[in-house]
Design a protein around this motif. Structure first.
Motif, PDB file in Angstrom:
ATOM      1  N   ALA A 118      39.636  32.182  21.981  1.00  0.00           N
ATOM      2  CA  ALA A 118      40.612  32.545  20.956  1.00  0.00           C
ATOM      3  C   ALA A 118      40.947  31.393  20.005  1.00  0.00           C
ATOM      4  CB  ALA A 118      41.894  33.056  21.625  1.00  0.00           C
ATOM      5  N   SER A 119      40.216  30.307  20.092  1.00  0.00           N
ATOM      6  CA  SER A 119      40.576  29.133  19.289  1.00  0.00           C
ATOM      7  C   SER A 119      39.910  29.151  17.912  1.00  0.00           C
ATOM      8  CB  SER A 119      40.160  27.848  20.024  1.00  0.00           C
ATOM      9  OG  SER A 119      40.264  26.746  19.147  1.00  0.00           O
ATOM     10  N   PRO A 120      40.710  29.141  16.824  1.00  0.00           N
ATOM     11  CA  PRO A 120      40.111  29.069  15.487  1.00  0.00           C
ATOM     12  C   PRO A 120      39.433  27.723  15.239  1.00  0.00           C
ATOM     13  CG  PRO A 120      42.507  28.914  15.363  1.00  0.00           C
ATOM     14  CD  PRO A 120      42.179  29.217  16.799  1.00  0.00           C
ATOM     15  N   TYR A 121      39.883  26.677  15.946  1.00  0.00           N
ATOM     16  CA  TYR A 121      39.257  25.352  15.790  1.00  0.00           C
ATOM     17  C   TYR A 121      37.837  25.372  16.356  1.00  0.00           C
ATOM     18  CZ  TYR A 121      44.113  24.045  15.039  1.00  0.00           C
ATOM     19  OH  TYR A 121      45.390  23.971  14.570  1.00  0.00           O
ATOM     20  N   VAL A 165      33.797  25.250  14.428  1.00  0.00           N
ATOM     21  CA  VAL A 165      32.664  24.418  14.855  1.00  0.00           C
ATOM     22  C   VAL A 165      31.448  25.305  15.151  1.00  0.00           C
ATOM     23  CG1 VAL A 165      31.829  22.840  16.641  1.00  0.00           C
ATOM     24  CG2 VAL A 165      34.129  22.561  15.713  1.00  0.00           C
ATOM     25  N   GLU A 166      31.685  26.460  15.777  1.00  0.00           N
ATOM     26  CA  GLU A 166      30.573  27.377  16.042  1.00  0.00           C
ATOM     27  C   GLU A 166      29.918  27.846  14.745  1.00  0.00           C
ATOM     28  OE1 GLU A 166      30.638  29.685  20.093  1.00  0.00           O
ATOM     29  OE2 GLU A 166      32.218  30.397  18.775  1.00  0.00           O
ATOM     30  N   LYS A 217      43.158  16.233  25.215  1.00  0.00           N
ATOM     31  CA  LYS A 217      42.849  17.228  26.264  1.00  0.00           C
ATOM     32  C   LYS A 217      42.693  18.635  25.675  1.00  0.00           C
ATOM     33  CE  LYS A 217      45.511  14.568  29.696  1.00  0.00           C
ATOM     34  NZ  LYS A 217      45.888  13.437  28.862  1.00  0.00           N
ATOM     35  N   LYS A 218      42.101  18.705  24.470  1.00  0.00           N
ATOM     36  CA  LYS A 218      41.978  19.994  23.778  1.00  0.00           C
ATOM     37  C   LYS A 218      40.529  20.295  23.456  1.00  0.00           C
ATOM     38  CE  LYS A 218      46.522  19.979  21.625  1.00  0.00           C
ATOM     39  NZ  LYS A 218      47.292  20.204  20.421  1.00  0.00           N
ATOM     40  N   VAL A 219      40.275  21.583  23.199  1.00  0.00           N
ATOM     41  CA  VAL A 219      39.000  22.013  22.642  1.00  0.00           C
ATOM     42  C   VAL A 219      39.199  22.179  21.137  1.00  0.00           C
ATOM     43  CG1 VAL A 219      38.182  23.136  24.739  1.00  0.00           C
ATOM     44  CG2 VAL A 219      39.553  24.472  23.115  1.00  0.00           C
ATOM     45  N   PRO A 220      38.137  22.061  20.354  1.00  0.00           N
ATOM     46  CA  PRO A 220      36.733  21.910  20.735  1.00  0.00           C
ATOM     47  C   PRO A 220      36.350  20.467  21.070  1.00  0.00           C
ATOM     48  CG  PRO A 220      36.916  21.992  18.350  1.00  0.00           C
ATOM     49  CD  PRO A 220      38.305  22.212  18.889  1.00  0.00           C
ATOM     50  N   VAL A 221      35.344  20.383  21.949  1.00  0.00           N
ATOM     51  CA  VAL A 221      34.645  19.113  22.176  1.00  0.00           C
ATOM     52  C   VAL A 221      33.158  19.406  22.001  1.00  0.00           C
ATOM     53  CG1 VAL A 221      34.042  17.289  23.800  1.00  0.00           C
ATOM     54  CG2 VAL A 221      36.349  18.250  23.834  1.00  0.00           C
ATOM     55  N   LEU A 222      32.536  18.664  21.100  1.00  0.00           N
ATOM     56  CA  LEU A 222      31.085  18.747  20.939  1.00  0.00           C
ATOM     57  C   LEU A 222      30.481  17.599  21.726  1.00  0.00           C
ATOM     58  CD1 LEU A 222      28.968  20.366  19.054  1.00  0.00           C
ATOM     59  CD2 LEU A 222      28.810  18.186  17.847  1.00  0.00           C
ATOM     60  N   SER A 259      38.214  19.068  15.422  1.00  0.00           N
ATOM     61  CA  SER A 259      37.272  19.959  14.743  1.00  0.00           C
ATOM     62  C   SER A 259      36.773  19.421  13.397  1.00  0.00           C
ATOM     63  CB  SER A 259      37.888  21.347  14.581  1.00  0.00           C
ATOM     64  OG  SER A 259      39.091  21.290  13.847  1.00  0.00           O
ATOM     65  N   LEU A 260      37.651  18.844  12.591  1.00  0.00           N
ATOM     66  CA  LEU A 260      37.189  18.375  11.276  1.00  0.00           C
ATOM     67  C   LEU A 260      36.264  17.166  11.411  1.00  0.00           C
ATOM     68  CD1 LEU A 260      40.387  18.841   9.052  1.00  0.00           C
ATOM     69  CD2 LEU A 260      38.352  20.291   9.197  1.00  0.00           C
ATOM     70  N   ILE A 261      36.543  16.326  12.412  1.00  0.00           N
ATOM     71  CA  ILE A 261      35.668  15.172  12.676  1.00  0.00           C
ATOM     72  C   ILE A 261      34.317  15.678  13.186  1.00  0.00           C
ATOM     73  CG2 ILE A 261      35.376  13.117  14.134  1.00  0.00           C
ATOM     74  CD1 ILE A 261      38.466  12.798  13.967  1.00  0.00           C
ATOM     75  N   ILE A 262      34.352  16.729  14.001  1.00  0.00           N
ATOM     76  CA  ILE A 262      33.106  17.316  14.510  1.00  0.00           C
ATOM     77  C   ILE A 262      32.267  17.863  13.340  1.00  0.00           C
ATOM     78  CG2 ILE A 262      32.113  19.162  15.915  1.00  0.00           C
ATOM     79  CD1 ILE A 262      34.570  18.872  17.779  1.00  0.00           C
ATOM     80  N   LEU A 263      32.944  18.545  12.395  1.00  0.00           N
ATOM     81  CA  LEU A 263      32.204  19.091  11.245  1.00  0.00           C
ATOM     82  C   LEU A 263      31.526  17.965  10.467  1.00  0.00           C
ATOM     83  CD1 LEU A 263      34.426  21.902   9.669  1.00  0.00           C
ATOM     84  CD2 LEU A 263      32.790  22.026  11.537  1.00  0.00           C
ATOM     85  N   GLU A 264      32.240  16.872  10.246  1.00  0.00           N
ATOM     86  CA  GLU A 264      31.644  15.738   9.518  1.00  0.00           C
ATOM     87  C   GLU A 264      30.466  15.163  10.302  1.00  0.00           C
ATOM     88  OE1 GLU A 264      35.596  14.179   7.099  1.00  0.00           O
ATOM     89  OE2 GLU A 264      34.756  12.932   8.699  1.00  0.00           O
TER      90      GLU A 264
END
Ligand SMILES: N[C@@H](CCC(=O)N[C@@H](CS)C(=O)NCC(=O)O)C(=O)O
Length: 111
Positions: free
Chosen positions: A14-17, A21-22, A54-59, A69-74
């Motif tokens: 249910a996470s929009p973050y 990433v997906e 201690k949160k998702v998302p983690v790539l 999430s924004l760091i993951i996108l970059e």
């Protein structure tokens, strides 16, 4: 998938973050393994990979965790440069896209 390009995503349905990433991984055509987390009983891997929030998302890319999430996108855009880029070159167009992406993301708080 080559071992040197192993990608997994720790998420929550249910996470929009996590969804953002997906979408990014699918947009780039990057194969990945999805690991659903129970946020009421977080896995030891999640706590190890993201000890600060201690949160998702983690790539996890080749064993290295990337969080926020924004760091993951970059990271995705800077690592997989062969596919389509997320943002155009023009700084003004980039600013406009960032504004609307932020606007759309905030809409979940309105409903
Ligand atoms: N700023 C973070 C927010 C991530 C976030 O809030 N994730 C939520 C799920 S939507 C979470 O993991 N919550 C678990 C908790 O707060 O314990 C990002 O952009 O990745």
């Amino acid at each position: 998938m080559a071992e040197e390009n192993k990608v997994s995503l720790h998420g929550f349905f249910a996470s929009p973050y996590v969804r953002r990433v997906e979408l990014a991984l699918k947009f780039k055509g990057i194969p990945y393994e999805y690991v659903e987390e129970d946020l009421k009983n977080k896995s030891s891997l999640l706590l190890k990979y993201n000890p600060v929030h201690k949160k998702v998302p983690v790539l996890v890319h080749n064993g290295k965790p990337i969080v926020e999430s924004l760091i993951i996108l970059e990271y995705i855009d800077e690592t997989w440069k062969n596919g389509p880029r997320f943002l155009p070159e023009d700084p003004y167009k980039r600013a406009q896209i960032r504004f609307w992406a932020s606007f759309v993301h905030q809409q979940k708080y309105i409903v």
